[in-house]
Design a protein around this motif. Sequence first.
Motif, PDB file in Angstrom:
ATOM      1  N   TRP A   4      82.953  52.760  56.734  1.00  0.00           N
ATOM      2  CA  TRP A   4      83.517  53.115  58.042  1.00  0.00           C
ATOM      3  C   TRP A   4      84.741  53.996  57.839  1.00  0.00           C
ATOM      4  O   TRP A   4      85.597  53.675  57.020  1.00  0.00           O
ATOM      5  CB  TRP A   4      83.952  51.859  58.804  1.00  0.00           C
ATOM      6  CG  TRP A   4      82.824  50.987  59.280  1.00  0.00           C
ATOM      7  CD1 TRP A   4      81.482  51.210  59.164  1.00  0.00           C
ATOM      8  CD2 TRP A   4      82.960  49.736  59.959  1.00  0.00           C
ATOM      9  NE1 TRP A   4      80.782  50.186  59.713  1.00  0.00           N
ATOM     10  CE2 TRP A   4      81.646  49.265  60.212  1.00  0.00           C
ATOM     11  CE3 TRP A   4      84.051  48.971  60.382  1.00  0.00           C
ATOM     12  CZ2 TRP A   4      81.417  48.057  60.881  1.00  0.00           C
ATOM     13  CZ3 TRP A   4      83.816  47.765  61.035  1.00  0.00           C
ATOM     14  CH2 TRP A   4      82.508  47.325  61.285  1.00  0.00           C
ATOM     15  N   SER A  24      96.680  51.617  60.958  1.00  0.00           N
ATOM     16  CA  SER A  24      95.342  52.195  60.875  1.00  0.00           C
ATOM     17  C   SER A  24      94.305  51.086  60.829  1.00  0.00           C
ATOM     18  O   SER A  24      94.640  49.904  60.717  1.00  0.00           O
ATOM     19  CB  SER A  24      95.242  53.060  59.618  1.00  0.00           C
ATOM     20  OG  SER A  24      95.304  52.242  58.468  1.00  0.00           O
ATOM     21  N   LEU A  40      93.460  44.124  67.091  1.00  0.00           N
ATOM     22  CA  LEU A  40      94.385  44.043  65.962  1.00  0.00           C
ATOM     23  C   LEU A  40      95.832  44.284  66.368  1.00  0.00           C
ATOM     24  O   LEU A  40      96.728  43.600  65.898  1.00  0.00           O
ATOM     25  CB  LEU A  40      93.964  45.063  64.890  1.00  0.00           C
ATOM     26  CG  LEU A  40      94.775  45.041  63.598  1.00  0.00           C
ATOM     27  CD1 LEU A  40      94.781  43.654  62.973  1.00  0.00           C
ATOM     28  CD2 LEU A  40      94.190  46.056  62.604  1.00  0.00           C
TER      29      LEU A  40
ATOM     30  N   GLN B  71      93.320  33.794  63.784  1.00  0.00           N
ATOM     31  CA  GLN B  71      93.084  35.205  64.119  1.00  0.00           C
ATOM     32  C   GLN B  71      94.296  36.052  63.709  1.00  0.00           C
ATOM     33  O   GLN B  71      94.140  37.177  63.218  1.00  0.00           O
ATOM     34  CB  GLN B  71      92.818  35.340  65.614  1.00  0.00           C
ATOM     35  CG  GLN B  71      92.270  36.712  65.988  1.00  0.00           C
ATOM     36  CD  GLN B  71      92.147  36.918  67.486  1.00  0.00           C
ATOM     37  OE1 GLN B  71      92.556  36.068  68.282  1.00  0.00           O
ATOM     38  NE2 GLN B  71      91.592  38.049  67.869  1.00  0.00           N
ATOM     39  N   GLY B  75      94.675  39.310  61.274  1.00  0.00           N
ATOM     40  CA  GLY B  75      95.432  40.499  61.673  1.00  0.00           C
ATOM     41  C   GLY B  75      96.461  40.883  60.621  1.00  0.00           C
ATOM     42  O   GLY B  75      96.605  42.059  60.277  1.00  0.00           O
ATOM     43  N   LEU B  78      94.929  42.605  57.801  1.00  0.00           N
ATOM     44  CA  LEU B  78      94.533  43.983  58.115  1.00  0.00           C
ATOM     45  C   LEU B  78      95.749  44.917  58.204  1.00  0.00           C
ATOM     46  O   LEU B  78      95.673  46.075  57.786  1.00  0.00           O
ATOM     47  CB  LEU B  78      93.721  44.019  59.410  1.00  0.00           C
ATOM     48  CG  LEU B  78      92.374  43.290  59.318  1.00  0.00           C
ATOM     49  CD1 LEU B  78      91.631  43.343  60.654  1.00  0.00           C
ATOM     50  CD2 LEU B  78      91.490  43.877  58.234  1.00  0.00           C
ATOM     51  N   SER B  82      96.055  48.071  55.646  1.00  0.00           N
ATOM     52  CA  SER B  82      96.394  49.382  56.208  1.00  0.00           C
ATOM     53  C   SER B  82      97.574  49.997  55.449  1.00  0.00           C
ATOM     54  O   SER B  82      97.562  51.183  55.097  1.00  0.00           O
ATOM     55  CB  SER B  82      96.710  49.208  57.704  1.00  0.00           C
ATOM     56  OG  SER B  82      97.352  50.317  58.235  1.00  0.00           O
ATOM     57  N   GLU B  85      96.525  51.176  52.018  1.00  0.00           N
ATOM     58  CA  GLU B  85      95.746  52.420  52.039  1.00  0.00           C
ATOM     59  C   GLU B  85      96.628  53.662  52.097  1.00  0.00           C
ATOM     60  O   GLU B  85      96.214  54.735  51.659  1.00  0.00           O
ATOM     61  CB  GLU B  85      94.768  52.409  53.212  1.00  0.00           C
ATOM     62  CG  GLU B  85      93.514  51.629  52.865  1.00  0.00           C
ATOM     63  CD  GLU B  85      92.462  51.700  53.943  1.00  0.00           C
ATOM     64  OE1 GLU B  85      91.336  52.114  53.655  1.00  0.00           O
ATOM     65  OE2 GLU B  85      92.775  51.334  55.091  1.00  0.00           O
ATOM     66  N   ASP B  90      91.786  52.058  48.289  1.00  0.00           N
ATOM     67  CA  ASP B  90      90.640  52.039  49.188  1.00  0.00           C
ATOM     68  C   ASP B  90      90.350  50.595  49.598  1.00  0.00           C
ATOM     69  O   ASP B  90      90.282  49.697  48.757  1.00  0.00           O
ATOM     70  CB  ASP B  90      89.419  52.629  48.482  1.00  0.00           C
ATOM     71  CG  ASP B  90      88.193  52.597  49.366  1.00  0.00           C
ATOM     72  OD1 ASP B  90      88.121  53.417  50.288  1.00  0.00           O
ATOM     73  OD2 ASP B  90      87.321  51.724  49.143  1.00  0.00           O
ATOM     74  N   ARG B  91      90.197  50.377  50.899  1.00  0.00           N
ATOM     75  CA  ARG B  91      90.085  49.009  51.403  1.00  0.00           C
ATOM     76  C   ARG B  91      88.864  48.277  50.847  1.00  0.00           C
ATOM     77  O   ARG B  91      88.955  47.113  50.482  1.00  0.00           O
ATOM     78  CB  ARG B  91      90.044  49.024  52.936  1.00  0.00           C
ATOM     79  CG  ARG B  91      90.332  47.682  53.542  1.00  0.00           C
ATOM     80  CD  ARG B  91      90.451  47.733  55.051  1.00  0.00           C
ATOM     81  NE  ARG B  91      91.416  48.723  55.519  1.00  0.00           N
ATOM     82  CZ  ARG B  91      92.117  48.598  56.646  1.00  0.00           C
ATOM     83  NH1 ARG B  91      91.960  47.544  57.410  1.00  0.00           N
ATOM     84  NH2 ARG B  91      92.962  49.535  57.012  1.00  0.00           N
ATOM     85  N   ALA B  92      87.741  48.973  50.783  1.00  0.00           N
ATOM     86  CA  ALA B  92      86.528  48.327  50.267  1.00  0.00           C
ATOM     87  C   ALA B  92      86.717  47.928  48.802  1.00  0.00           C
ATOM     88  O   ALA B  92      86.256  46.880  48.362  1.00  0.00           O
ATOM     89  CB  ALA B  92      85.341  49.265  50.416  1.00  0.00           C
ATOM     90  N   ARG B 294      77.935  45.938  59.188  1.00  0.00           N
ATOM     91  CA  ARG B 294      78.596  47.210  58.863  1.00  0.00           C
ATOM     92  C   ARG B 294      77.582  48.347  58.869  1.00  0.00           C
ATOM     93  O   ARG B 294      77.835  49.428  59.394  1.00  0.00           O
ATOM     94  CB  ARG B 294      79.288  47.106  57.493  1.00  0.00           C
ATOM     95  CG  ARG B 294      80.487  46.153  57.490  1.00  0.00           C
ATOM     96  CD  ARG B 294      81.311  46.268  56.204  1.00  0.00           C
ATOM     97  NE  ARG B 294      80.606  45.832  55.013  1.00  0.00           N
ATOM     98  CZ  ARG B 294      80.477  44.560  54.617  1.00  0.00           C
ATOM     99  NH1 ARG B 294      81.022  43.589  55.347  1.00  0.00           N
ATOM    100  NH2 ARG B 294      79.831  44.244  53.514  1.00  0.00           N
ATOM    101  N   ALA B 297      76.373  49.165  62.500  1.00  0.00           N
ATOM    102  CA  ALA B 297      77.372  49.897  63.277  1.00  0.00           C
ATOM    103  C   ALA B 297      77.375  51.376  62.896  1.00  0.00           C
ATOM    104  O   ALA B 297      77.499  52.251  63.758  1.00  0.00           O
ATOM    105  CB  ALA B 297      78.758  49.284  63.063  1.00  0.00           C
ATOM    106  N   VAL B 298      77.201  51.648  61.600  1.00  0.00           N
ATOM    107  CA  VAL B 298      77.155  53.055  61.155  1.00  0.00           C
ATOM    108  C   VAL B 298      75.890  53.727  61.701  1.00  0.00           C
ATOM    109  O   VAL B 298      75.944  54.856  62.210  1.00  0.00           O
ATOM    110  CB  VAL B 298      77.190  53.133  59.611  1.00  0.00           C
ATOM    111  CG1 VAL B 298      76.905  54.550  59.134  1.00  0.00           C
ATOM    112  CG2 VAL B 298      78.544  52.665  59.087  1.00  0.00           C
ATOM    113  N   HIS B 300      74.247  52.958  64.374  1.00  0.00           N
ATOM    114  CA  HIS B 300      74.425  53.151  65.811  1.00  0.00           C
ATOM    115  C   HIS B 300      75.329  54.353  66.083  1.00  0.00           C
ATOM    116  O   HIS B 300      75.044  55.177  66.969  1.00  0.00           O
ATOM    117  CB  HIS B 300      75.027  51.893  66.444  1.00  0.00           C
ATOM    118  CG  HIS B 300      75.319  52.038  67.901  1.00  0.00           C
ATOM    119  ND1 HIS B 300      74.351  51.983  68.869  1.00  0.00           N
ATOM    120  CD2 HIS B 300      76.481  52.296  68.546  1.00  0.00           C
ATOM    121  CE1 HIS B 300      74.889  52.172  70.052  1.00  0.00           C
ATOM    122  NE2 HIS B 300      76.194  52.371  69.890  1.00  0.00           N
ATOM    123  N   ALA B 301      76.401  54.461  65.304  1.00  0.00           N
ATOM    124  CA  ALA B 301      77.339  55.574  65.503  1.00  0.00           C
ATOM    125  C   ALA B 301      76.637  56.910  65.245  1.00  0.00           C
ATOM    126  O   ALA B 301      76.825  57.874  65.976  1.00  0.00           O
ATOM    127  CB  ALA B 301      78.540  55.413  64.571  1.00  0.00           C
TER     128      ALA B 301
END
Lengths: 93, 314
Positions: A4, A24, A40, B71, B75, B78, B82, B85, B90-92, B294, B297-298, B300-301
């Motif tokens: 993504w 981000s 988020l 939750q 957050g 994430l 962020s 990055e 790279d997040r993955a 994942r 969603a790709v 669909h996009a």
Amino acid sequence: MSAWPLYEVFVRSKRGLNHVHVGSLHAADDETALRHARDLYTRRNEGVSIWVVRSDHIAATSPDEKDPFFAPSGDKVYRHPTFYAIPDDVPHM
Amino acid sequence: MPDLEDHFDRTIERDQRVEPRDWMPDGYRATMVRQIAQHAHSEIIGMQPEGEWITRAPSLRRKAILLAKVQDEAGHGLYLYSAAETLGADRAELTAMLIEGRQKYSSIFNYPTLTYADVGVIGWLVDGAAICNQVPLCRSSYGPYARAMIRICKEESFHQRQGYELLMTMMKGTEVQRAMVQDAVDRWWWPSLMMFGPPDDASPNTARSMAWKIKRHTNDELRQRFVDMSVPQAESLGVTLPDPELRWNAERGHHDFGPIDWSELQRVISGDGPCNAQRVAVRRAAHENGTWVREAAVAHARKAAVPRSAGVFA
């Protein structure tokens, strides 16, 4: 690599203020990016409006050229009100 | 690079923030990536010990609170990924390093939550220790990290207070409930003290991190602050902290406390804690089970991106 793409998120915290960059996230497309941004970055009413933009669509100045790039504004002191000497007894200036 | 290095040094010296596209020494970048990633992983793994109690929370009110808290942990993870990055991580790849055991997370999350009182004690002590650690990080020299920490600290306050309130409620309950709280305190106190990391004389990176203003206080300073904060809170709650040597030292103006079993921390960090294997396995399963989402969603996009004039309606 992440499947993504990366999006930058900007939030207007209340009416009358500019959108501000908050961070981000990754999303498959614009619509899910907005939904993820809501979940988020606005879990506690931090925003009334959100912008998201693909990070690779942002053009930015480079820190390496920081000094020359901003130099044109550095030597123009006459752009500031304090450049002009006005007697203290002149009102409303 | 003398100019760039000089510019970096002056930025730190003037207490200004280093920003993503600035030149920075390789060691600074590597230290920041490691610290931020480890912090992010801790938040993500940290969802598990309390998450186990969501379905067993004793009321709808407690369930809603716990859901919101877990939750928030997601957050926080994430926000931190962020920030990592912005340094080119790279997040993955970070997620892969976590589930392959190549990067660490806070040892505290390798302990089990045996009773519902643990949810309260985690909020009070574990999140309390996290706050002690994190408040100074709001002034950390790397801008995106410091900004993420400000956001996180605001939310951690809710976490700590909900935990303490939960414990106050249990302490007003039955004898059995009070015993549950004391038992949870007995189990979490020492691991909470270990959250601040090894003692200063065994923490080789502290000096450099402090010179770079990544860290603002040493591990032992923060640990002492946490002990001093927790003692009156324990008194008010009516529980005993499990340390016979814990007492006020008027000369130092601080509480003295007993020796910490550092071999336990070493054991848990090196993978031999009560829940290490389970925590990583759960994270790995969540990641693998999410693969189809994942990918869908790709797909669909991509489909939605085909212009309608081509006769395709998403």
